[in-house]
Write a protein that holds these residues in place. Structure first.
Motif, PDB file in Angstrom:
ATOM      1  N   UNK A   1      32.784  36.519  29.331  1.00  0.00           N
ATOM      2  CA  UNK A   1      32.601  37.462  30.434  1.00  0.00           C
ATOM      3  C   UNK A   1      32.268  36.688  31.698  1.00  0.00           C
ATOM      4  N   UNK A   2      32.854  37.112  32.786  1.00  0.00           N
ATOM      5  CA  UNK A   2      32.587  36.491  34.084  1.00  0.00           C
ATOM      6  C   UNK A   2      32.481  37.599  35.125  1.00  0.00           C
ATOM      7  N   UNK A   3      31.364  37.627  35.848  1.00  0.00           N
ATOM      8  CA  UNK A   3      31.167  38.576  36.948  1.00  0.00           C
ATOM      9  C   UNK A   3      31.139  37.757  38.227  1.00  0.00           C
ATOM     10  N   UNK A   4      32.064  38.072  39.144  1.00  0.00           N
ATOM     11  CA  UNK A   4      32.183  37.287  40.373  1.00  0.00           C
ATOM     12  C   UNK A   4      32.285  38.183  41.595  1.00  0.00           C
ATOM     13  N   UNK A   5      31.959  37.596  42.720  1.00  0.00           N
ATOM     14  CA  UNK A   5      32.265  38.177  44.024  1.00  0.00           C
ATOM     15  C   UNK A   5      33.319  37.254  44.632  1.00  0.00           C
ATOM     16  N   UNK A   6      34.510  37.806  44.881  1.00  0.00           N
ATOM     17  CA  UNK A   6      35.574  37.015  45.492  1.00  0.00           C
ATOM     18  C   UNK A   6      35.392  37.055  46.999  1.00  0.00           C
ATOM     19  N   UNK A   7      35.297  35.876  47.587  1.00  0.00           N
ATOM     20  CA  UNK A   7      35.037  35.770  49.018  1.00  0.00           C
ATOM     21  C   UNK A   7      36.153  35.015  49.722  1.00  0.00           C
ATOM     22  N   UNK A   8      36.272  35.298  51.005  1.00  0.00           N
ATOM     23  CA  UNK A   8      37.101  34.505  51.912  1.00  0.00           C
ATOM     24  C   UNK A   8      36.154  34.128  53.037  1.00  0.00           C
ATOM     25  N   UNK A   9      35.841  32.848  53.131  1.00  0.00           N
ATOM     26  CA  UNK A   9      34.776  32.431  54.038  1.00  0.00           C
ATOM     27  C   UNK A   9      33.483  33.049  53.544  1.00  0.00           C
ATOM     28  N   UNK A  10      32.756  33.722  54.433  1.00  0.00           N
ATOM     29  CA  UNK A  10      31.498  34.378  54.066  1.00  0.00           C
ATOM     30  C   UNK A  10      31.675  35.864  53.760  1.00  0.00           C
ATOM     31  N   UNK A  11      32.914  36.335  53.744  1.00  0.00           N
ATOM     32  CA  UNK A  11      33.190  37.755  53.562  1.00  0.00           C
ATOM     33  C   UNK A  11      33.518  38.081  52.112  1.00  0.00           C
ATOM     34  N   UNK A  12      32.746  38.993  51.530  1.00  0.00           N
ATOM     35  CA  UNK A  12      33.002  39.425  50.148  1.00  0.00           C
ATOM     36  C   UNK A  12      34.118  40.466  50.186  1.00  0.00           C
ATOM     37  N   UNK A  13      35.230  40.156  49.505  1.00  0.00           N
ATOM     38  CA  UNK A  13      36.382  41.048  49.466  1.00  0.00           C
ATOM     39  C   UNK A  13      36.429  41.878  48.183  1.00  0.00           C
ATOM     40  N   UNK A  14      35.857  41.341  47.106  1.00  0.00           N
ATOM     41  CA  UNK A  14      35.935  42.032  45.822  1.00  0.00           C
ATOM     42  C   UNK A  14      34.756  41.658  44.946  1.00  0.00           C
ATOM     43  N   UNK A  15      34.290  42.637  44.194  1.00  0.00           N
ATOM     44  CA  UNK A  15      33.302  42.429  43.139  1.00  0.00           C
ATOM     45  C   UNK A  15      34.077  42.680  41.848  1.00  0.00           C
ATOM     46  N   UNK A  16      34.140  41.700  40.968  1.00  0.00           N
ATOM     47  CA  UNK A  16      35.007  41.828  39.800  1.00  0.00           C
ATOM     48  C   UNK A  16      34.299  41.440  38.508  1.00  0.00           C
ATOM     49  N   UNK A  17      34.608  42.212  37.472  1.00  0.00           N
ATOM     50  CA  UNK A  17      34.162  41.908  36.111  1.00  0.00           C
ATOM     51  C   UNK A  17      35.397  41.528  35.312  1.00  0.00           C
ATOM     52  N   UNK A  18      35.253  40.467  34.503  1.00  0.00           N
ATOM     53  CA  UNK A  18      36.404  39.935  33.781  1.00  0.00           C
ATOM     54  C   UNK A  18      35.988  39.563  32.354  1.00  0.00           C
ATOM     55  N   UNK A  19      36.581  40.237  31.376  1.00  0.00           N
ATOM     56  CA  UNK A  19      36.426  39.859  29.979  1.00  0.00           C
ATOM     57  C   UNK A  19      37.701  39.111  29.607  1.00  0.00           C
ATOM     58  N   UNK A  20      37.567  37.909  29.050  1.00  0.00           N
ATOM     59  CA  UNK A  20      38.766  37.141  28.734  1.00  0.00           C
ATOM     60  C   UNK A  20      38.645  36.472  27.365  1.00  0.00           C
ATOM     61  N   UNK A  21      39.813  36.103  26.831  1.00  0.00           N
ATOM     62  CA  UNK A  21      39.909  35.515  25.497  1.00  0.00           C
ATOM     63  C   UNK A  21      40.002  33.997  25.649  1.00  0.00           C
ATOM     64  N   UNK A  22      38.895  33.268  25.461  1.00  0.00           N
ATOM     65  CA  UNK A  22      38.910  31.815  25.658  1.00  0.00           C
ATOM     66  C   UNK A  22      39.904  31.100  24.742  1.00  0.00           C
ATOM     67  N   UNK A  23      40.130  31.638  23.554  1.00  0.00           N
ATOM     68  CA  UNK A  23      41.052  31.020  22.609  1.00  0.00           C
ATOM     69  C   UNK A  23      42.503  31.055  23.054  1.00  0.00           C
ATOM     70  N   UNK A  24      42.809  31.827  24.093  1.00  0.00           N
ATOM     71  CA  UNK A  24      44.179  31.913  24.604  1.00  0.00           C
ATOM     72  C   UNK A  24      44.355  31.103  25.886  1.00  0.00           C
ATOM     73  N   UNK A  25      43.288  30.373  26.267  1.00  0.00           N
ATOM     74  CA  UNK A  25      43.319  29.497  27.441  1.00  0.00           C
ATOM     75  C   UNK A  25      43.163  28.065  26.971  1.00  0.00           C
ATOM     76  N   UNK A  26      43.469  27.113  27.834  1.00  0.00           N
ATOM     77  CA  UNK A  26      43.272  25.708  27.483  1.00  0.00           C
ATOM     78  C   UNK A  26      41.790  25.348  27.596  1.00  0.00           C
TER      79      UNK A  26
END
Length: 182
Positions: free
Chosen positions: A85-110
């Motif tokens: 699980x990863x919870x992030x705020x996506x920013x451009x410079x100092x501006x927050x554009x998105x608050x995102x929650x991401x559940x991902x399958x580590x076994x399907x990534x390198x």
């Protein structure tokens, strides 16, 4: 559905709902890309939100949200498969554009991708871009979904899938008012 067709369909729905031109353009930009990171980078550049228009993922390393049965089902994994699980705020410079929650399958990534996600501010979409994923939109709405903070202007729920159809991620994206300024 082709990206151009989806973008046109979304634009038509938003126009008929009486949305602002900026909101319509923003939604078209998001609909035209499988990667929200790429779309936000283009939006940040076009709107001149920051220079350089670099998208960063400010991760809350203390955040944890177990994968529900619905999340596991959307990802196509059983009860014993590890989910990160990863919870992030996506920013451009100092501006927050998105608050995102991401559940991902580590076994399907390198191994390198997992290490980057655990230790850096690199957005998920940029990290996994070499996998050639595509986005399956499950839900999109103007305004705030239940999982989103106040001030959300657009909410998206999507599954990112590999070419073979296996899901690598379920994301809930909450786009901020800052996208419509300027």
């Amino acid at each position: 559905m082709k990206h151009a067709a989806l973008a046109g369909m979304v634009a038509g729905m938003l126009a008929s709902a009486g949305c602002s031109p900026a909101l319509e353009r923003f939604e078209r930009t998001l609909a035209a890309r499988d990667s929200a990171t790429q779309a936000l980078g283009e939006w940040c550049s076009t709107r001149k939100i920051a220079e350089p228009p670099v998208i960063r993922a400010l991760a809350d390393r203390q955040a944890g949200e177990p994968a529900s049965a619905a999340v596991r089902s959307a990802l196509g994994v059983g009860a014993d498969e590890p989910i990160a699980f990863r919870h992030v705020r996506l920013t451009c410079g100092d501006t927050v554009l998105s608050d995102a929650k991401n559940w991902y399958v580590p076994g399907r990534l390198t191994t390198a991708m997992n290490a980057t996600l655990e230790t850096s501010d690199t957005p998920f979409g940029k990290v996994v871009a070499p996998l050639g994923f595509h986005r399956e939109r499950l839900e999109q709405r103007r305004g705030r979904a239940a999982e989103c903070p106040a001030g959300t202007v657009l909410s998206h729920r999507a599954v990112l899938k590999l070419a073979d159809g296996r899901a690598i991620s379920l994301v809930v994206e909450c786009y901020t008012q800052a996208n419509l300024r300027g």
